[in-house]
Design a protein around this motif. Sequence first.
Motif, PDB file in Angstrom:
ATOM      1  N   ALA D  45       0.847  -1.210   0.000  1.00 31.33           N
ATOM      2  CA  ALA D  45       0.000   0.000   0.000  1.00 31.33           C
ATOM      3  C   ALA D  45       0.874   1.250   0.000  1.00 31.33           C
ATOM      4  N   VAL D  46       1.994   1.209   0.738  1.00 30.08           N
ATOM      5  CA  VAL D  46       2.863   2.397   0.790  1.00 30.08           C
ATOM      6  C   VAL D  46       3.454   2.668  -0.598  1.00 30.08           C
ATOM      7  N   VAL D  47       3.886   1.596  -1.282  1.00 28.79           N
ATOM      8  CA  VAL D  47       4.472   1.772  -2.625  1.00 28.79           C
ATOM      9  C   VAL D  47       3.463   2.467  -3.534  1.00 28.79           C
ATOM     10  N   LEU D  48       2.215   1.996  -3.475  1.00 33.45           N
ATOM     11  CA  LEU D  48       1.186   2.602  -4.343  1.00 33.45           C
ATOM     12  C   LEU D  48       0.920   4.042  -3.931  1.00 33.45           C
ATOM     13  N   ALA D  49       0.948   4.288  -2.617  1.00 31.14           N
ATOM     14  CA  ALA D  49       0.682   5.660  -2.139  1.00 31.14           C
ATOM     15  C   ALA D  49       1.687   6.620  -2.776  1.00 31.14           C
ATOM     16  N   VAL D  50       2.954   6.219  -2.773  1.00 38.71           N
ATOM     17  CA  VAL D  50       4.000   7.109  -3.311  1.00 38.71           C
ATOM     18  C   VAL D  50       3.743   7.358  -4.797  1.00 38.71           C
ATOM     19  N   PHE D  51       3.489   6.279  -5.569  1.00 37.19           N
ATOM     20  CA  PHE D  51       3.289   6.469  -7.023  1.00 37.19           C
ATOM     21  C   PHE D  51       2.035   7.295  -7.289  1.00 37.19           C
ATOM     22  N   GLN D  52       0.973   7.053  -6.498  1.00 36.70           N
ATOM     23  CA  GLN D  52      -0.284   7.784  -6.707  1.00 36.70           C
ATOM     24  C   GLN D  52      -0.090   9.285  -6.489  1.00 36.70           C
ATOM     25  N   VAL D  53       0.588   9.607  -5.366  1.00 35.23           N
ATOM     26  CA  VAL D  53       0.775  11.040  -5.063  1.00 35.23           C
ATOM     27  C   VAL D  53       1.588  11.668  -6.196  1.00 35.23           C
ATOM     28  N   ARG D  54       2.587  10.931  -6.706  1.00 36.82           N
ATOM     29  CA  ARG D  54       3.408  11.469  -7.806  1.00 36.82           C
ATOM     30  C   ARG D  54       2.538  11.713  -9.047  1.00 36.82           C
ATOM     31  N   ASP D  55       1.762  10.667  -9.453  1.00 34.15           N
ATOM     32  CA  ASP D  55       1.018  10.784 -10.730  1.00 34.15           C
ATOM     33  C   ASP D  55      -0.194  11.695 -10.622  1.00 34.15           C
ATOM     34  N   LEU D  56      -0.913  11.646  -9.486  1.00 32.59           N
ATOM     35  CA  LEU D  56      -2.201  12.358  -9.405  1.00 32.59           C
ATOM     36  C   LEU D  56      -2.040  13.793  -8.903  1.00 32.59           C
ATOM     37  N   ALA D  57      -0.921  14.108  -8.255  1.00 31.35           N
ATOM     38  CA  ALA D  57      -0.824  15.469  -7.700  1.00 31.35           C
ATOM     39  C   ALA D  57       0.485  16.136  -8.070  1.00 31.35           C
ATOM     40  N   TRP D  58       1.640  15.513  -7.752  1.00 31.08           N
ATOM     41  CA  TRP D  58       2.902  16.187  -7.917  1.00 31.08           C
ATOM     42  C   TRP D  58       3.120  16.572  -9.391  1.00 31.08           C
ATOM     43  N   LYS D  59       2.778  15.691 -10.325  1.00 30.42           N
ATOM     44  CA  LYS D  59       2.990  16.004 -11.758  1.00 30.42           C
ATOM     45  C   LYS D  59       2.120  17.182 -12.176  1.00 30.42           C
ATOM     46  N   LYS D  60       0.917  17.266 -11.581  1.00 32.97           N
ATOM     47  CA  LYS D  60       0.021  18.379 -11.965  1.00 32.97           C
ATOM     48  C   LYS D  60       0.579  19.695 -11.441  1.00 32.97           C
ATOM     49  N   VAL D  61       1.157  19.621 -10.221  1.00 35.51           N
ATOM     50  CA  VAL D  61       1.718  20.858  -9.655  1.00 35.51           C
ATOM     51  C   VAL D  61       2.898  21.306 -10.522  1.00 35.51           C
ATOM     52  N   GLN D  62       3.737  20.337 -10.910  1.00 42.33           N
ATOM     53  CA  GLN D  62       4.906  20.697 -11.749  1.00 42.33           C
ATOM     54  C   GLN D  62       4.453  21.318 -13.064  1.00 42.33           C
ATOM     55  N   SER D  63       3.506  20.632 -13.746  1.00 40.29           N
ATOM     56  CA  SER D  63       3.081  21.176 -15.055  1.00 40.29           C
ATOM     57  C   SER D  63       2.370  22.515 -14.837  1.00 40.29           C
ATOM     58  N   GLY D  64       1.681  22.657 -13.691  1.00 38.81           N
ATOM     59  CA  GLY D  64       1.004  23.931 -13.395  1.00 38.81           C
ATOM     60  C   GLY D  64       2.035  25.051 -13.249  1.00 38.81           C
ATOM     61  N   LEU D  65       3.105  24.753 -12.491  1.00 36.61           N
ATOM     62  CA  LEU D  65       4.156  25.774 -12.297  1.00 36.61           C
ATOM     63  C   LEU D  65       4.776  26.132 -13.644  1.00 36.61           C
ATOM     64  N   ALA D  66       5.021  25.102 -14.484  1.00 41.55           N
ATOM     65  CA  ALA D  66       5.680  25.358 -15.773  1.00 41.55           C
ATOM     66  C   ALA D  66       4.774  26.226 -16.639  1.00 41.55           C
ATOM     67  N   THR D  67       3.484  25.903 -16.691  1.00 43.23           N
ATOM     68  CA  THR D  67       2.608  26.649 -17.626  1.00 43.23           C
ATOM     69  C   THR D  67       1.849  27.769 -16.925  1.00 43.23           C
ATOM     70  N   GLY D  68       2.009  27.901 -15.585  1.00 46.60           N
ATOM     71  CA  GLY D  68       1.301  28.986 -14.916  1.00 46.60           C
ATOM     72  C   GLY D  68      -0.186  28.703 -14.778  1.00 46.60           C
ATOM     73  N   ASP D  69      -0.600  27.415 -14.870  1.00 47.37           N
ATOM     74  CA  ASP D  69      -2.038  27.101 -14.785  1.00 47.37           C
ATOM     75  C   ASP D  69      -2.394  26.950 -13.302  1.00 47.37           C
ATOM     76  N   ILE D  70      -3.282  27.853 -12.817  1.00 52.52           N
ATOM     77  CA  ILE D  70      -3.633  27.869 -11.385  1.00 52.52           C
ATOM     78  C   ILE D  70      -4.201  26.501 -10.964  1.00 52.52           C
ATOM     79  N   GLY D  71      -5.038  25.919 -11.826  1.00 55.14           N
ATOM     80  CA  GLY D  71      -5.692  24.641 -11.465  1.00 55.14           C
ATOM     81  C   GLY D  71      -4.655  23.609 -11.057  1.00 55.14           C
ATOM     82  N   GLY D  72      -3.550  23.565 -11.812  1.00 57.03           N
ATOM     83  CA  GLY D  72      -2.505  22.579 -11.516  1.00 57.03           C
ATOM     84  C   GLY D  72      -1.843  22.883 -10.180  1.00 57.03           C
ATOM     85  N   ILE D  73      -1.479  24.141 -10.007  1.00 59.32           N
ATOM     86  CA  ILE D  73      -0.772  24.520  -8.775  1.00 59.32           C
ATOM     87  C   ILE D  73      -1.675  24.261  -7.568  1.00 59.32           C
TER      88      ILE D  73
END
Lengths: 261, 273, 210, 228
Positions: D45-73
């Motif tokens: 469960a911990v392994v999945l938690a780490v991958f999930q947080v990366r794919d479902l949130a951290w990547k969106k924050v990164q792409s949000g910061l790169a493109t300035g999209d508030i929704g992502g950040i």
Amino acid sequence: MLIAGRYAWTAITLIFSILMLTFLYLSSKRIYVPQIREHPGVRAIVEAIGRAVEMGRPISYSPGIASIYSTKYAADTAAGLTILNYTARETAKTGAKLIVGIAPPTVLPIAEDIVRTAYLMEGRPEDYIEEETVQFYSPNQWGFATSYVGMMHREHVAANFLFGEHAAEAMVIAESGATVGAMQVAGSTNVYQLPFFLVACDYTLIGEDEFAAAAYLSPDPVQKGIIFGQDLTKIICAIMIVIGALLTTAGIDLLSRILSM
Amino acid sequence: MSVIQLLNRNYKQVIYLCLFVAIAIPLMKPMGLPVPIDQTTRDVYNRIDALQPGDVAVMGSNIGAAIYAEVYPQYVAILEHLFRKEGVKVILVDHGTEGPIFAEKALNEIKAYDRKTYGVDFVHLGYIAGGEAAISGLCRDLHELLEVDYAGHSLEDLPMMDDINDANDFTIVLDFTASADSQFWLNQAYAPYGTEVAFGLVAVKVPDAFAYYTAGQIFGIIESLKGAAQYEVLIGRPGIAVKGMDAQSLAHLLYIVLILLCNVVYFHGRGKR
Amino acid sequence: MAGIWRTAASAVLFVVALTMLVDFAWEDPALQGVATDLNNWAVVIGAFALGLGAYSLIVRHGRIISKKQTMWPYSIVLLLTMFAFIVTGLITGSVTSSEYGWIYSTIIQPLSSTLYGMNAFFIASASYRAFKARSWEALVLLVAAIFIMLKNAPIGYAINPILPAIGGKIWDVAGSTGMRAILIGIGIGTLALGLRVIIGQEKTPLGGAD
Amino acid sequence: MTGVDMLAVLISTTLILMMYTILYRENPAFRLGEHIMVGSTVGHAVVLAVFQVRDLAWKKVQSGLATGDIGGIAYVIPMILGILLYFQFSRKYRHISRISLALMLGVGIALSIRGLLFVNVIGQIKGACKPLTSIENVVYMVGVVCVLLYFVYERRASKVAGPLPKIGRYLLMLTMGSYFANSIMGRVSIVIGTLNNLLTVPAFYLIPVALLIVIADALTRRRKAAEP
């Protein structure tokens, strides 16, 4: 504006919610406290305790293996503890020996408190023996079942109560209860466990029976208000089904068209 | 200590041995009893057989090690049938933590990567946490929720995903699970969007689902190992499920005999008293 | 200080639940956007929640080991297995890598399937000792169960096709009467409990009354 | 069969046999197997938690910061709330985890109410409204009403309902019968899956080894019990 196809959902959810909240409010302010019928399950508990007193053998009780905070089974454990309160008062009154087996650590302090106050209120605090009357076995399902079964055989219990959430280990406990010759009363909302309780125990409370028995036994008027609110919505559903069936027999599918709006 | 007394005292171990034998023998020497096909299984087969090129079939999964034996054979059989349908797009998505492992295992078992091209004919979205919120997020706006598939490929690079945005684009949803998760697809795909849903379930969940089936809310049910065996027969690919059915029969006979014995002893005893 | 957080939490619960409920009935793009965000945020928090089990196990078994309580060697094995899975998963980068697949099918699969199937044995021994038709109700249940078992296993059809036919009829009646009422009951029960939690009358799921 | 496969069969078969020892009695081998299972499933469960947080949130924050999209950040907010969840273990700061729980519960309750009222209540009522032209349909309609009335507990209402709740309880016995039969079919299917692995050749040889250990243990325990 309202989304097509969900008018019926909105109407029913609003009507049911208003009914439930109204009777919750009325009962909490003691304006109207509904009368809950005496459930046959409650009569079975009283009979089992009487039998144990006659035979001079102890009573075993388990309020379930689910923690008090598990979102799925919190209601079950709460009902299990309410019925424990009633059972503890009855055993104190009749002088029978009660042994409560606990699995979840979070339930232990609550159960000890319930049984200690029950014995105090019936004027027999000396009958409550610390670590004896309420025994903690193990948070693990199978560890708990093994210790609980060992206790039932050692004490040669005459009555056994299984309320709250039980899973596969309940089969082992119910079977041992039968071999010890105890009268067993169980209650569960876990539909996959109920069939086995129904054939292994003398009486079984099915699903919401457990909450109704807890509401009947508990002094808190709100529990009765909650049950009554749901009763009304079930009666409305029953009426809708009868009307719907009669209408479709006459060839008018008015009700199912309304419900699909 | 006479043998009878020994057997009577350890009746549990004797019964466990009988059950072990009742299952082991048919597994090693199958009897080959005919497997009657239930209508609930046939409905799923007919619906999948009627799929047109361009249709999208979503396979949800909450398969875990515990329910593997009951549900995984169904999952493989239906995936095989979907892969025989020309032009039908398949999306695998998991709402159970162990789902991705069995999805990949099934894809390799039917050699999916050699038969069709990933990203054009089929996609594996992997596990999404959050239970019902995951399914609801998928059905509301797939691209808002997910940016990558299970292996990390961006969804933009998968051509098939371009015209799939929400549950309106799902032709059928088949969910393979043990717990209440199957309810999520009814609540979040069928209720709001009217998507056609069917279930592959463990046996103990089938009574609930049958009430949905008779009310027409789901179009079919694959019932545990029995349903898997029937589906294997329908697609002409008999496997572990068909072999298991003989063991199922002997075991069921043992339970019935034990229950009858128990009550004969009980009523005989009560008669005497 | 704690009081502010508790009222804030109840307010968040009330607003979030109401938004998602109204969003189901009322067509409004802005509302739909907010509801989708709340939904996807809940998925992210759900992902974090997956790790709660590990945290509580590390705390509990760590205490068992440090205090050398009973069965402390088993706790060491538990924590070692957990870290072995965590390290393998993170290093190989995905749950479906061959190394992870290997330890998964070698350890989790045999243990889970054996334990989950164990009940078949316990039901068998209980069938012989405890499943008595003590009352008319239990008799009806056992007779219905036996006929449905003969519908479930091909042996029933092999003995005499009438057996699974009766089983099928009982199954239809059971499915269309008892089951239907139970489902309606679950729907009503969920609404009742949900309302009580939303208005804060039922505190247990939010972490109890303390 | 390579060395690694042989090792896999050896380990998995030993674990299966360790768990089956509970049928004999609760013992150290079973306890060891249980602890390994709890550790491995939670580790997974911990392994999945780490991958999930990366794919479902951290990547969106990164792409949000790169493109300035508030929704992502904005996805930083659920990430912070996710971390706050862990305060529920501290006695003093438990209240800090409440808001994260509140958001998850709020969405969860709303989704289940939305779905269940539509599917279970309205859907099943529509499903029950069948024309009373055949005996089955009459039995089904009266049956549903009886079982619903069984779950009505108010004193006056159940008195008015008369014998119907009693009929409802008997109809419930048929439903419980179908759960009983299907529970057995389900559990037996799982044992079939496990034995299918156990009875294949390399694993097969470990069964006599396990039996010898159990018999030896039974004899020593009986001799120890026999001594005064």
